[in-house]
Design an enzyme around this catalytic site. Structure first.
Site, short mmCIF file in Angstrom:
data_model
loop_
_atom_site.label_atom_id
_atom_site.label_comp_id
_atom_site.label_asym_id
_atom_site.label_seq_id
_atom_site.Cartn_x
_atom_site.Cartn_y
_atom_site.Cartn_z
N ASP A 45 30.00 -3.16 42.12
CA ASP A 45 28.75 -2.81 41.76
C ASP A 45 27.93 -3.37 42.89
O ASP A 45 26.50 -3.72 42.71
CB ASP A 45 28.32 -3.67 40.32
CG ASP A 45 27.03 -3.07 39.72
OD1 ASP A 45 26.86 -2.03 40.00
OD2 ASP A 45 26.29 -3.61 38.95
N TRP B 269 28.80 -8.34 34.47
CA TRP B 269 30.11 -7.60 34.37
C TRP B 269 31.31 -8.87 34.13
O TRP B 269 32.21 -8.38 33.40
CB TRP B 269 30.37 -6.96 35.71
CG TRP B 269 29.58 -5.59 35.73
CD1 TRP B 269 28.55 -5.24 35.12
CD2 TRP B 269 30.05 -4.58 36.67
NE1 TRP B 269 28.23 -3.95 35.71
CE2 TRP B 269 28.93 -3.35 36.38
CE3 TRP B 269 30.98 -4.17 37.42
CZ2 TRP B 269 28.97 -2.19 36.66
CZ3 TRP B 269 30.94 -2.90 38.05
CH2 TRP B 269 30.03 -1.80 37.65
N GLY C 197 26.14 -11.75 37.04
CA GLY C 197 27.43 -12.00 36.18
C GLY C 197 27.42 -11.53 35.04
O GLY C 197 28.54 -11.69 34.22
N LYS D 101 30.68 1.46 42.80
CA LYS D 101 29.31 2.08 42.93
C LYS D 101 29.17 2.70 44.21
O LYS D 101 29.32 1.92 45.19
CB LYS D 101 28.38 1.13 42.49
CG LYS D 101 27.01 1.60 42.47
CD LYS D 101 25.85 0.87 41.77
CE LYS D 101 25.27 -0.53 42.30
NZ LYS D 101 24.70 -1.22 41.62
N ASP E 160 30.27 -12.68 45.08
CA ASP E 160 29.07 -12.35 45.53
C ASP E 160 28.48 -13.06 46.65
O ASP E 160 28.70 -14.19 47.14
CB ASP E 160 27.99 -12.49 44.49
CG ASP E 160 26.95 -11.41 44.61
OD1 ASP E 160 27.00 -10.28 43.79
OD2 ASP E 160 25.97 -11.58 45.36
N ASP F 100 30.04 -12.68 51.80
CA ASP F 100 29.92 -11.38 52.21
C ASP F 100 31.21 -10.91 52.12
O ASP F 100 32.15 -11.23 53.14
CB ASP F 100 29.08 -11.28 53.32
CG ASP F 100 28.59 -10.17 53.83
OD1 ASP F 100 29.56 -9.02 53.24
OD2 ASP F 100 27.88 -9.88 54.54
C1 LIG Z 1 23.46 -4.69 41.07
S1 LIG Z 1 23.93 -6.31 41.51
C2 LIG Z 1 25.12 -6.62 40.54
C3 LIG Z 1 24.95 -6.88 39.27
C4 LIG Z 1 26.32 -7.33 38.44
N1 LIG Z 1 27.39 -6.27 38.52
C5 LIG Z 1 25.89 -8.03 37.17
O1 LIG Z 1 26.51 -7.22 35.99
O2 LIG Z 1 25.30 -9.01 36.96
C6 LIG Z 1 24.45 -5.97 43.30
C7 LIG Z 1 25.02 -7.33 43.82
O3 LIG Z 1 25.77 -7.01 45.00
C8 LIG Z 1 25.58 -7.97 45.82
N2 LIG Z 1 25.90 -7.85 47.22
C9 LIG Z 1 25.38 -7.06 48.22
N3 LIG Z 1 25.98 -6.94 49.26
C10 LIG Z 1 27.11 -7.67 49.30
C11 LIG Z 1 28.20 -8.08 50.04
N4 LIG Z 1 28.16 -7.62 51.37
N5 LIG Z 1 29.11 -9.05 49.61
C12 LIG Z 1 28.99 -9.48 48.40
N6 LIG Z 1 28.17 -9.06 47.63
C13 LIG Z 1 27.18 -8.16 47.87
C14 LIG Z 1 24.38 -8.50 45.75
O4 LIG Z 1 24.01 -9.92 46.18
C15 LIG Z 1 24.09 -8.38 44.12
O5 LIG Z 1 24.29 -9.62 43.51
#
Ligand SMILES: C[S@@+](CC[C@H](N)C(=O)[O-])C[C@H]1O[C@@H](n2cnc3c(N)ncnc32)[C@H](O)[C@@H]1O
EC number: 2.1.1.166
Length: 214
Positions: A125, A61, A59, A165, A84, A100
Site C-alpha cells: 500500500d 492492514w 498498521g 497499489k 515502513d 525505506d
Molecule cells: C497509505 S499509507 C499505508 C497505510 C497502511 N496500509 C495501513 O493500512 O495502515 C502508505 C505508507 O507508505 C509508506 N511509504 C512510502 N514510501 C515508502 C518507502 N520507500 N518504503 C517504505 N514505506 C514507504 C508511507 O510511510 C506510508 O506509511
C-alpha cells in the site's frame, strides 16, 4: 464549479464514512476497507502463510492480516512482516522493519526474518510522498514499483500472489505490462473505499509464469 464542489463533497463524504467506521471498529486507518473488500472476494489471506505488508504504517492492514491468521487471541498461524519508512505502533505477532524499501539494507533485514523461506503473499500500500509535480511523482512511483517487482520475482513462492497499489499516470501501461510478463493471472481492483476520482488502483498478480521460476 458546482460540479467540482459536488465531487469534493462526495469525496469527503466517502472518506468520512470509512474514517468513522475504522475508528468504531478499532482499526488504525480507513485503508483497511480496501484490503478487506479485495480479500473477501479473492481469499488472499490464508492460515499458515508468510505475508509481507509493505508501507504498513499506521498498521490497519497488519491488524487485519493478524486477525485473519489468529487462532486464539494470542497466537497466529503464519508469519507477518510489516515494513515502513515511518514508525508503527507495535501489533502483537507482527514483525516490524523500519526502513525505506528502496534501500538494500532494508531488504537485507527482511531477508533475515525470512531466513531462506519464500513469501505466499506480498501486499503493498506504499504511497511515496507526492510533490504535485507529475514528472517527479511518476518517476518516484515507477522507481518503488520496480524495486517491489524485482523483490517479488526473487522472494515469492511460485504459487504466491501480490496486491500492489499503483496510480494511473504516465507509467501505468509499462507497469501493467511487467505484471503480465511475471504473473499467470493479472487483474485490476478498485475497491469502494478508494474514491473513484482518485488515480489509485490495485493490481493483483497471481502465480508466477514458468520463466520466472527459480
Ligand atoms: C497509505 S499509507 C499505508 C497505510 C497502511 N496500509 C495501513 O493500512 O495502515 C502508505 C505508507 O507508505 C509508506 N511509504 C512510502 N514510501 C515508502 C518507502 N520507500 N518504503 C517504505 N514505506 C514507504 C508511507 O510511510 C506510508 O506509511
Amino acid at each position: 464549479m458546482k460540479n467540482k464542489l459536488d465531487k469534493k463533497w462526495v469525496h469527503n463524504h466517502v472518506n468520512n464514512f470509512y474514517v468513522k467506521l475504522a475508528k468504531k471498529e478499532g482499526y488504525r486507518a480507513r485503508s483497511i476497507y480496501k484490503l478487506q473488500e479485495i480479500d473477501a472476494k479473492e481469499k488472499l489471506i490464508q492460515p499458515g502463510q508468510i505475508i509481507v505488508d509493505l508501507g504498513s504504517s499506521p498498521g490497519s492492514w497488519s491488524q487485519y492480516i493478524r486477525q485473519k491468521l489468529s487462532y486464539n487471541n494470542k497466537n497466529i498461524n503464519g508469519t507477518i512482516i510489516a515494513l515502513d519508512i515511518l514508525k508503527m505502533k507495535p501489533i502483537p505477532n507482527v514483525n516490524f522493519i523500519l526502513g525505506d524499501f528502496r534501500n538494500k539494507c532494508t531488504i537485507n533485514n527482511l531477508k533475515k526474518i525470512l531466513n531462506g523461506r519464500k513469501l505466499d503473499l506480498i501486499l503493498s500500500d506504499i504511497s511515496p510522498n507526492l510533490s504535485g509535480i507529475s514528472v517527479i511523482d511518476s518517476a518516484n512511483i515507477k522507481c518503488i514499483i520496480n524495486v517491489i517487482l524485482e523483490f517479488t520475482k526473487e522472494y515469492i513462492k511460485p504459487s504466491g500472489s501480490i496486491l500492489l497499489k499503483c496510480f494511473y499516470g504516465n507509467n501505468y501501461k509499462e507497469i501493467f505490462h511487467k505484471f503480465y510478463c511475471i504473473f499467470k493471472s493479472v487483474s485490476l481492483k478498485k475497491p469502494k473505499a478508494s474514491h473513484k476520482n482518485s488515480s489509485e488502483i490495485f493490481l493483483l498478480g497471481k502465480k508466477l509464469k514458468n520463466k520466472q521460476l527459480n
